[in-house]
Scaffold this motif. Structure first.
Motif: not given
Length: 251
Positions: A26-30, A35-37
């Motif tokens: 979910n790239d919208s996580e703050t 973040l997966w990265e």
């Protein structure tokens, strides 16, 4: 998450099993920790540090699946199932794989079966007309995957099943008996059977009580000196949570 095993035939071999909810991308996580990265290298390190012979994964987005296939290619092979798809692979509005990965030099996989959570074995064989887990504004397709793994060096077989349980407590209880039905149907030879996953059920949950009428919970069965790590298995990405005293133990 904790795995459970049924009282089936004994095996003389020992092996290590684990299970992860790797959380979809979910790239919208703050929060950076979500973040997966940020998380992906830690997951690979955990797999290698634990030296699992077989492990399950839930919420495995396409990018995560591809990352596993690249980073773990020298050691592990795997089979995946997307319960959002009528075929279990593509043709869906969402990709969130369930998977079983195993050491490819040590095991061969056979007799794989995908299933959806339902009240009967027959109903579990096809994707339901509507999403089978409703929790407020969120709805999901819930299912699982099972297979037989054969140890190459001994010829011994084990049955392994992975699933992602419902968030809705009533649905969890309604579908709780399906895992026993699936195991009996697809493990007719009575191989040692292992059931793992993110079942969204604390030990006091009615669904968990039903599971333990058939499956043994290692956390309850093992002596205390054999249990390592915190009591809780879920921290909601709160790295400051005290996992030794907080009751967030699932599965």
């Amino acid at each position: 998450n904790e795995s459970t095993t049924s009282k089936k035939q004994n095996t003389s071999s020992t092996f290590r099993e684990g299970t992860y909810n790797v959380r979809y991308i979910n790239d919208s996580e703050t929060d950076e920790n979500n973040l997966w990265e940020t998380r992906k290298a830690r997951v690979i390190s955990s797999i290698h540090d634990n030296d699992f012979d077989v492990f399950g994964v839930n919420e495995c987005s396409t990018g995560i699946k591809e990352y596993f296939e690249t980073e773990l290619a020298s050691t592990y092979a795997g089979e995946y199932f997307n319960p959002y798809s009528a075929t279990g692979v593509g043709d869906s509005d969402k990709v969130e794989f369930i998977g079983i990965l195993y050491k490819k030099d040590e095991f061969t996989l056979s007799q794989g079966h995908k299933f959806w959570l339902a009240t009967t074995l027959e109903a579990s064989e096809t994707r339901p007309a509507g999403r089978n887990d409703t929790n407020g504004e969120y709805t999901y397709y819930r299912g699982g995957y099972c297979c037989v793994l054969t140890q190459k060096s001994t010829g011994e077989n084990i049955f392994v099943m992975i699933s992602h349980g419902c968030l809705d407590a009533d649905k969890r209880a309604e579908y709780a008996a399906i895992y026993e039905a699936v195991e009996k149907a697809y493990n007719p030879n009575g191989y040692p059977a292992f059931f793992a996953g993110d079942l969204n059920a604390r030990p006091s949950d009615p669904a968990s009580v039903i599971y333990r009428t058939y499956w043994n919970d290692p956390y309850r069965e093992l002596p205390g000196d054999k249990i390592i790590g915190p009591f809780a298995t879920y921290n909601g990405f709160n790295l400051k949570l005290n996992l030794d005293i907080d009751g967030r133990r699932l599965d």
